[in-house]
Enzyme design. Structure first.
Site, PDB file in Angstrom:
ATOM      1  N   GLN A  14      -0.026   0.128  -5.924  1.00  0.00           N
ATOM      2  CA  GLN A  14      -1.143  -0.331  -5.099  1.00  0.00           C
ATOM      3  C   GLN A  14      -1.721   0.836  -4.304  1.00  0.00           C
ATOM      4  O   GLN A  14      -0.994   1.603  -3.677  1.00  0.00           O
ATOM      5  CB  GLN A  14      -0.681  -1.430  -4.141  1.00  0.00           C
ATOM      6  CG  GLN A  14      -1.806  -2.007  -3.282  1.00  0.00           C
ATOM      7  CD  GLN A  14      -1.389  -3.231  -2.480  1.00  0.00           C
ATOM      8  OE1 GLN A  14      -0.371  -3.852  -2.770  1.00  0.00           O
ATOM      9  NE2 GLN A  14      -2.169  -3.587  -1.487  1.00  0.00           N
ATOM     10  N   ASP A  15      -3.057   0.954  -4.340  1.00  0.00           N
ATOM     11  CA  ASP A  15      -3.780   1.952  -3.539  1.00  0.00           C
ATOM     12  C   ASP A  15      -3.424   3.388  -3.914  1.00  0.00           C
ATOM     13  O   ASP A  15      -3.214   4.243  -3.048  1.00  0.00           O
ATOM     14  CB  ASP A  15      -3.523   1.739  -2.041  1.00  0.00           C
ATOM     15  CG  ASP A  15      -4.144   0.460  -1.511  1.00  0.00           C
ATOM     16  OD1 ASP A  15      -4.788  -0.247  -2.294  1.00  0.00           O
ATOM     17  OD2 ASP A  15      -3.972   0.167  -0.320  1.00  0.00           O
ATOM     18  N   GLN A  47       0.827  -1.198   0.000  1.00  0.00           N
ATOM     19  CA  GLN A  47       0.000   0.000   0.000  1.00  0.00           C
ATOM     20  C   GLN A  47       0.868   1.257   0.000  1.00  0.00           C
ATOM     21  O   GLN A  47       1.748   1.415   0.846  1.00  0.00           O
ATOM     22  CB  GLN A  47      -0.920   0.029   1.226  1.00  0.00           C
ATOM     23  CG  GLN A  47      -1.897  -1.131   1.288  1.00  0.00           C
ATOM     24  CD  GLN A  47      -1.403  -2.294   2.123  1.00  0.00           C
ATOM     25  OE1 GLN A  47      -0.217  -2.620   2.098  1.00  0.00           O
ATOM     26  NE2 GLN A  47      -2.297  -2.920   2.865  1.00  0.00           N
ATOM     27  N   ASP A  86      -6.090  -2.517  -6.546  1.00  0.00           N
ATOM     28  CA  ASP A  86      -7.072  -1.680  -5.842  1.00  0.00           C
ATOM     29  C   ASP A  86      -6.711  -0.200  -5.951  1.00  0.00           C
ATOM     30  O   ASP A  86      -6.776   0.547  -4.969  1.00  0.00           O
ATOM     31  CB  ASP A  86      -7.153  -2.067  -4.360  1.00  0.00           C
ATOM     32  CG  ASP A  86      -7.424  -3.545  -4.147  1.00  0.00           C
ATOM     33  OD1 ASP A  86      -7.984  -4.181  -5.059  1.00  0.00           O
ATOM     34  OD2 ASP A  86      -7.063  -4.066  -3.077  1.00  0.00           O
TER      35      ASP A  86
END
Length: 526
Positions: A340-341, A318, A362
């Protein structure tokens, strides 16, 4: 912190006594399904338990703890403080629905937004302790669960807004419907003639023509050399737009716009010209919430022509480029670049127009109510054998009017991904929480998207309760024949279903976007 909670509780009690005139029976409110006294009592109980969380966490704030735990403690105290503000706003709106401080004028929708934000904060506090020794998480979990339960109760007490529920209970339909039901508010490249002229000029003008309140320049030609300094100099709780011009350059700093810094507008010199860059990551000990290069909480935030990036890389898990809890915020012609994120739409109502968003896992996630219009959404090459997922929405309660609506967008991938489709799988999204909600409408979907479209989170989790919808998309990746067959997946069959996810209905955009001056389409017609 403790004093502020006590002060709030005292003000609430006095306020309720004044409202009731000393009688035990409070009046009814059109925005509630229960007597106002019952709603107020539940708010007070909720705030009391939030105070217990703060008391428990505060004892560890000055302790010699590891880096991740220190961040988790800081996040939790910050989030609980914000929750009290949101609960207080909902209480005030329930008692004075015509109050000057109400957000859009639609009291039910505003209350739902504030309560949803407060509910989100409880989860984020708890999740921040993941990866620590777990002692503190165990101490506060029961209280956090109690608070969440009470906020669920509060959400059930608010009259739902039928224009923004968006087909949550509709069954799977057939083929695409027509384009009726929308109202064209803008011509190409033009703004509606009913916009405020001052804000319209801000969005249209070149930087040299905009009267700004502060100039940031890395080369020293402005009043400030850092964005953070310019933010700190901005007025607090201002109802007037405060404009900060950030000249071209790469600004390697971490910026957080607090809740008291309202109605700030940041204008850059262009996408990939004005760049705010950071590299915090979960692997390096930060909570996901605190990895953000740029974070904003103050309501009414606007950004134009700026890039927000996190360069931590695909192996750092993240790593957020942009995080927002800013209600009624607008991002116009901005880039969000990460892995990511990338974009953390944590809570509240947000609008993204003509932006570019890139990432791997995501990379558009959060609990907010967001509409993305005319955006480029591009998957990137991540770790070997890693699956790309564009969205991961976190709605926890079916009464929350939150979700992601992606309309008139281009959903594809960067060139190296398009060249490796046999080895890199990309999906439209996966369900982070039980009632995850995402709708893709009238968008181009390239061959980068797998034929099944959507990916499980963990086995059968949320497949019955999520709401994923597609409406009138086109392109080689838009075919519906091989799509997943989950009970929560819907092919929206007509414009009446899809209208619930438009700017006008899903985020009450006609109530607040006009004052920003940003172009938008209220309905289904582009």
């Amino acid at each position: 912190m403790t004093a502020s909670f006590l002060k709030l509780l005292f003000m609430v009690i006095v306020f309720l006594c004044l409202v009731s005139g000393g009688n035990s029976d409070f009046g009814e409110s059109d925005c509630l399904t229960v007597p106002a006294k019952e709603f107020a009592g539940t708010v007070m109980s909720t705030v009391g338990i939030v105070r217990q969380v703060v008391s428990a966490v505060s004892k560890f704030a000055s302790a010699d703890s590891d880096f991740r735990l220190s961040n988790a403690i800081y996040d939790c105290l910050d989030l609980m403080d914000f929750s009290v503000d949101q609960l207080s706003a909902a209480l005030s709106a329930s008692q004075t629905p015509n109050g000057k401080d109400n957000s859009t004028g639609n009291v039910s929708a505003d209350m739902n937004a504030w309560l949803s934000g407060a509910l989100t904060n409880q989860d984020t506090c708890k999740e921040g302790f993941d990866g620590t020794n777990g002692i503190l998480k165990s101490l506060v979990s029961d209280n956090l669960d109690q608070t969440s339960s009470l906020i669920h109760d509060l959400l059930s007490m608010v009259n739902s807004n039928p224009t923004s529920s968006g087909g949550t209970d509709k069954g799977r339909g057939g083929g695409g419907g027509g384009r009726s039901g929308g109202r064209k508010l803008i011509a190409d490249g033009k703004f509606p003639n009913w916009l405020k002229s001052h804000d319209r000029r801000l969005l249209q003008a070149t930087n040299g023509a905009v009267v700004v309140d502060a100039v940031v320049a890395a080369d020293g030609t402005g009043k400030f050399t850092s964005i953070g300094d310019a933010i700190r100099a901005a007025p607090e709780k201002s109802n007037k737009r405060y404009v900060i011009y950030v000249k071209k350059g790469v600004y390697k700093e971490y910026v957080e716009i607090g809740k008291k810094k309202m109605n700030i507008m940041m204008i850059g010199d262009g996408m990939d010209v004005t760049v705010i860059s950071g590299n915090r990551s979960y692997v390096d000990g930060w909570t996901t919430y605190r990895t953000a290069t740029f974070a904003v909480r103050g309501e009414g935030f606007i950004a134009r022509d700026i890039t927000f990036e996190n360069t931590a890389g695909p192996g750092k898990n993240q790593a957020v480029a942009y995080r927002s809890d800013s209600d009624r915020s607008v991002l116009y012609r901005c880039v969000f670049r990460g892995y990511q994120d990338t974009l953390y739409a944590h809570s509240m109502r947000q609008f993204y127009r003509e932006c570019t968003i890139t990432g791997t896992v995501d990379f558009i996630f959060g609990h907010g109510a967001c509409v993305f219009q005319n955006c480029q959404i591009l998957a990137r090459k991540g770790l070997p054998n890693q699956k790309n997922t564009i969205t991961a929405h976190g709605r926890k309660d079916p009464k929350e009017q939150t979700g992601f609506s992606i309309q008139f967008c281009n959903i594809s991938a960067e060139l190296d991904v398009l060249a490796s489709l046999n080895s890199i799988s990309t999906y439209l999204g996966r369900p982070w929480k039980l009632y995850s909600r995402t709708v893709i409408m009238q968008s181009y979907i390239s061959s980068a998207i797998r034929p099944e479209g959507w990916l499980e989170w963990n086995g059968n989790f949320a497949l019955n309760t999520l709401f994923y919808g597609e409406y009138m998309n086109y392109g080689p990746g838009s075919g519906l024949g091989a799509r997943i067959k989950w009970p929560g997946y819907h092919v929206l069959s007509d414009s009446a279903q899809a209208n619930g996810f438009t700017v006008a209905q899903f985020i009450m955009g006609n109530k607040w976007l006009p004052s920003t001056g940003v172009r938008y389409t209220a309905g289904l017609t582009n």
